[in-house]
Design an enzyme around this catalytic site. Structure first.
Site, PDB file in Angstrom:
ATOM      1  CE  LYS A  38      39.799  34.832  47.266  1.00 20.63           C
ATOM      2  NZ  LYS A  38      39.494  33.747  46.307  1.00 20.63           N
ATOM      3  CD  GLN A  51      40.269  30.190  46.558  1.00 17.42           C
ATOM      4  OE1 GLN A  51      39.479  31.111  46.719  1.00 17.42           O
ATOM      5  NE2 GLN A  51      41.435  30.366  45.989  1.00 17.42           N
ATOM      6  CG  ASP A  73      35.735  33.919  42.006  1.00 18.03           C
ATOM      7  OD1 ASP A  73      36.589  34.755  42.333  1.00 18.03           O
ATOM      8  OD2 ASP A  73      35.662  32.767  42.497  1.00 18.03           O
TER       9      ASP A  73
END
Ligand code: GUN
Length: 293
Positions: free
Chosen positions: A52, A96, A119
């Site tokens: 990422k 995460q 997200d």
């Protein structure tokens, strides 16, 4: 059989994003800024977050990595979320997953300002997606839809079987595939661990989206001739011949299923690169305040 080259599509989209970012910055606008919070040292999470951060560079974004050891308290983590929510330089951020057991993932997700939730995990974004309103769509489902669109794969009226009901992939991709839009407009069946006749159901599928995390679960006897296969699985299976000591294995037994299909995504190089690029696109949208003011 045509291979769906997720890596090539993702590279093209990253170039498109980088071009747009250059134009924004040249016009005096703000460079999009993504922050990622990583707790502990899980191998998979380390790799994903590193990808990422690298993708941010390729897109011309600013990125910030915030790291904690796995003994960080829930309170400390929630404090950081609050700080990121209120930092005007941060356009979007992710925490995460998975998180250590002593931390409530749901509490953390709900603490994120939905306007920075790139997200797309916050209930506001999930809810808006489910009724077709503008929102941050979570990255893996968005990446799958983009692949179907870029390969002009017909979805209207097709029977789409989704294997898996996770909040991150199975549920949202089933929702998107049933929506009255392209890609979508499919008849969707969701199979999970309590489904008794998975093989029979799969054999009736025009499109199978496998997101179980069960290596090589989908075998040739489950696939109708000409079906489209989207493999979301990325399980690390030990492999002594690899430098890393493992190989990424999908949910589909590629060697025997591929010859039957019209289209299939490989693992790696299929859905994975598209997931990262969808996060980049959400970050660009957040930077432009294109969804929420
Ligand atoms: N863990 C596995 N996939 C994801 C993802 O898309 N986002 C985050 N934050 N964690 C994950």
């Amino acid at each position: 059989m045509q291979l769906i080259d997720g890596k090539a599509v993702a590279d093209r989209i990253k170039q498109e994003i980088a071009q747009e970012v250059a134009e924004i910055c040249n016009a005096g606008g703000k460079r999009p800024h993504l922050a990622a919070v990583l707790v502990g040292h899980d191998g998979g999470s380390e790799t994903y977050v590193a990808h990422k951060v690298k993708a941010c560079e390729q897109c011309g974004f600013k990125s910030t990595l915030v790291r904690y050891e796995s003994d960080v308290t829930e309170e400390e983590l929630l404090h950081k979320v609050d700080e990121l929510n209120n930092d005007p330089d941060i356009d979007g951020f992710i925490v995460q997953l998975p998180l250590p057991k002593h931390i409530s993932e749901q509490k953390v997700i709900e603490a994120i300002d939905y306007r920075k939730d790139v997200d797309g995990f916050h209930p506001v974004n999930v809810g808006r997606m489910s009724i077709g309103l503008p929102c941050f769509v979570s990255a893996t489902p968005a990446g799958i839809m983009e692949l179907l669109a870029r390969y002009n794969i017909e979805t209207k009226g097709k029977h789409c079987v989704v294997l898996g009901r996770s909040n991150i992939v199975g549920k949202p991709v089933a929702t998107l595939m049933m929506q009255k839009a392209y890609p979508g407009n499919a008849t969707v069946t969701v199979c999970h661990s309590a489904t008794t006749n998975i093989k029979e159901i799969c054999r009736t599928a025009d499109i199978i989206i496998a997101a179980l995390g069960s290596p090589e679960f989908v075998t040739a006897d489950m696939v109708k001739e000409g079906a489209v296969i989207i493999d979301v699985g990325t399980t690390r299976v030990p492999d002594a011949s690899k430098k890393s000591g493992f190989k990424l294995t999908g949910d589909v037994k590629f060697s025997e299923v591929a010859p039957l299909c019209s289209y299939i995504t490989p693992v790696p190089g299929g859905v994975g690169p598209m997931t990262i690029v969808s996060l980049m696109r959400n970050t660009l949208l957040a930077g432009k305040k294109a969804i929420y003011k």
